[in-house]
Design a protein around this motif. Sequence first.
Motif: not given
Length: 230
Positions: A18-24, A34-40, A215-218
């Motif tokens: 998830y972390y990799r795909l969101i940032n990509e 650029h990279s995502a602003e997120l908290v996990m 479903t993860m990619a979507l």
Amino acid sequence: MKTIGIIGGISWESSAEYYRLINENIKSKLGPTHSAELVMYSLDFHHAAQLELEERWAELATLLIQAISRLEKAGADFVMMASNTAHKVAEVVQLSINLRLLHIADVAAEEIVNAGISTVGLLGTRFVMEQDFYKERFRALGIDVVVPDLAARAYVHNVILNELCMGKMIPESKETRQKIILDLQQASAEAVILACTELPLLIHIEDTPVRLFDTMALHVNKAVTLALEE
């Protein structure tokens, strides 16, 4: 950019993806720096899995609500659970939190409707395949759902929990999974939903002639879209 909140650790193998795909995804839309602003918030998988296996759903909901409360305090603008099975308690969780919970089944169903598909095969844990909490989201949109037979459901469930969640990628399991996907197609499925966030670690779109919905990619794509909305 909005801050994405993620409940991870169920399992961490898929949470890392998830972390990799969101940032990509963010990088592809905004540029290479650029990279995502997120908290996990990553749960202890052993504890969460035991609650699921023992079907202690109220306790699982409480665990997730507490984790989301921490994400909200950390600045999340909306949240997502990096697990299909955890969505068994999604409605209870949503009623108990202030943030929007991005429901993975709704995201997948929307994509299937847009593709003009009316019958899908469903692969996931036995809870996802056998219970109604996931399938009813599809049926509400006029999508029929078919699942593997009992033996195949048990096999898929075992591979998810005892192989993929442990980081084991066994070639024989992949071959058997490919056969199950073909069987679903023969049982009238126009496409197959990988309704487990670990399944895409083993099965990829190019591994089968049957159309797959990951479903993860979507889920990731929708989260990034929401994060970048004005």
